[in-house]
Design a protein around this motif. Structure first.
Motif, short mmCIF file in Angstrom:
data_model
loop_
_atom_site.label_atom_id
_atom_site.label_comp_id
_atom_site.label_asym_id
_atom_site.label_seq_id
_atom_site.Cartn_x
_atom_site.Cartn_y
_atom_site.Cartn_z
N TYR A 181 -61.64 -19.75 -30.37
CA TYR A 181 -61.44 -20.91 -30.10
C TYR A 181 -60.75 -21.50 -32.37
O TYR A 181 -60.52 -22.31 -32.70
CB TYR A 181 -62.49 -21.67 -30.44
N ARG A 204 -58.04 -20.19 -33.35
CA ARG A 204 -56.50 -20.79 -33.57
C ARG A 204 -56.96 -21.93 -34.36
O ARG A 204 -56.14 -22.38 -35.03
CB ARG A 204 -56.70 -21.49 -31.62
N GLU A 205 -57.87 -22.61 -34.36
CA GLU A 205 -58.16 -24.07 -34.82
C GLU A 205 -58.26 -23.51 -36.37
O GLU A 205 -56.95 -24.29 -37.04
CB GLU A 205 -59.03 -24.35 -35.66
N LYS A 216 -55.64 -21.15 -37.77
CA LYS A 216 -54.77 -20.73 -37.35
C LYS A 216 -53.59 -22.22 -37.94
O LYS A 216 -53.07 -22.68 -38.84
CB LYS A 216 -53.93 -19.87 -36.29
N VAL A 217 -53.88 -23.37 -37.18
CA VAL A 217 -53.71 -24.55 -36.93
C VAL A 217 -53.86 -24.95 -38.72
O VAL A 217 -53.31 -25.59 -39.25
CB VAL A 217 -54.38 -25.98 -36.22
N TYR A 218 -55.20 -25.06 -39.17
CA TYR A 218 -55.34 -25.74 -40.28
C TYR A 218 -54.70 -24.30 -41.62
O TYR A 218 -54.05 -25.36 -42.48
CB TYR A 218 -56.82 -25.26 -40.73
N ASP A 247 -52.00 -23.52 -40.51
CA ASP A 247 -50.29 -23.45 -41.28
C ASP A 247 -50.24 -25.22 -41.39
O ASP A 247 -49.06 -25.86 -42.40
CB ASP A 247 -49.70 -24.45 -39.84
N ARG A 248 -50.77 -26.52 -41.50
CA ARG A 248 -51.51 -27.05 -41.82
C ARG A 248 -51.16 -27.54 -43.73
O ARG A 248 -49.84 -27.88 -44.54
CB ARG A 248 -52.51 -28.40 -42.22
N GLU A 278 -47.78 -25.92 -44.96
CA GLU A 278 -47.17 -27.52 -44.19
C GLU A 278 -46.62 -28.36 -45.72
O GLU A 278 -46.16 -28.61 -46.41
CB GLU A 278 -46.84 -27.88 -43.72
#
Length: 69
Positions: A37, A40-41, A43-45, A47-48, A51
Motif C-alpha cells: 500500500y 502504491r501510494e 508512486k501516485v505521489y 507521479d503527481r 506531472e
C-alpha cells in the motif's frame, strides 16, 4: 495420562503454540500488505509531482516564448 500429565494439558500447549504461529503469519502478511500500500501510494505521489513539474516547465517555456515575441 502421558508422563503423569493429563492429555488435555498437552493439547492446550499445542494450541498455544499453534495460535502463536498463526498470529505470526498474520502479522507478516499484514506487514506485506502495508508495504504494498505504501509503495502504491508513494508512486501516485511521485507521479503527481512529476506531472506538476512537467506542467510548470511547459508554462515557463510558453512564457519565455511569449516574452521573446
Amino acid at each position: 495420562m502421558i508422563f503423569g500429565v493429563p492429555w488435555w494439558v498437552f493439547m492446550m500447549v499445542l494450541f498455544i503454540f499453534l495460535s502463536g504461529y498463526m498470529a505470526f503469519r498474520a502479522m507478516r502478511a499484514e506487514k506485506e500488505l502495508e508495504k504494498q500500500y505504501i509503495e502504491r501510494e508513494g508512486k501516485v505521489y511521485m507521479d503527481r509531482i512529476e506531472e506538476d513539474r512537467l506542467r510548470r516547465l511547459q508554462q515557463d517555456h510558453e512564457q519565455t516564448q511569449q516574452a521573446s515575441n
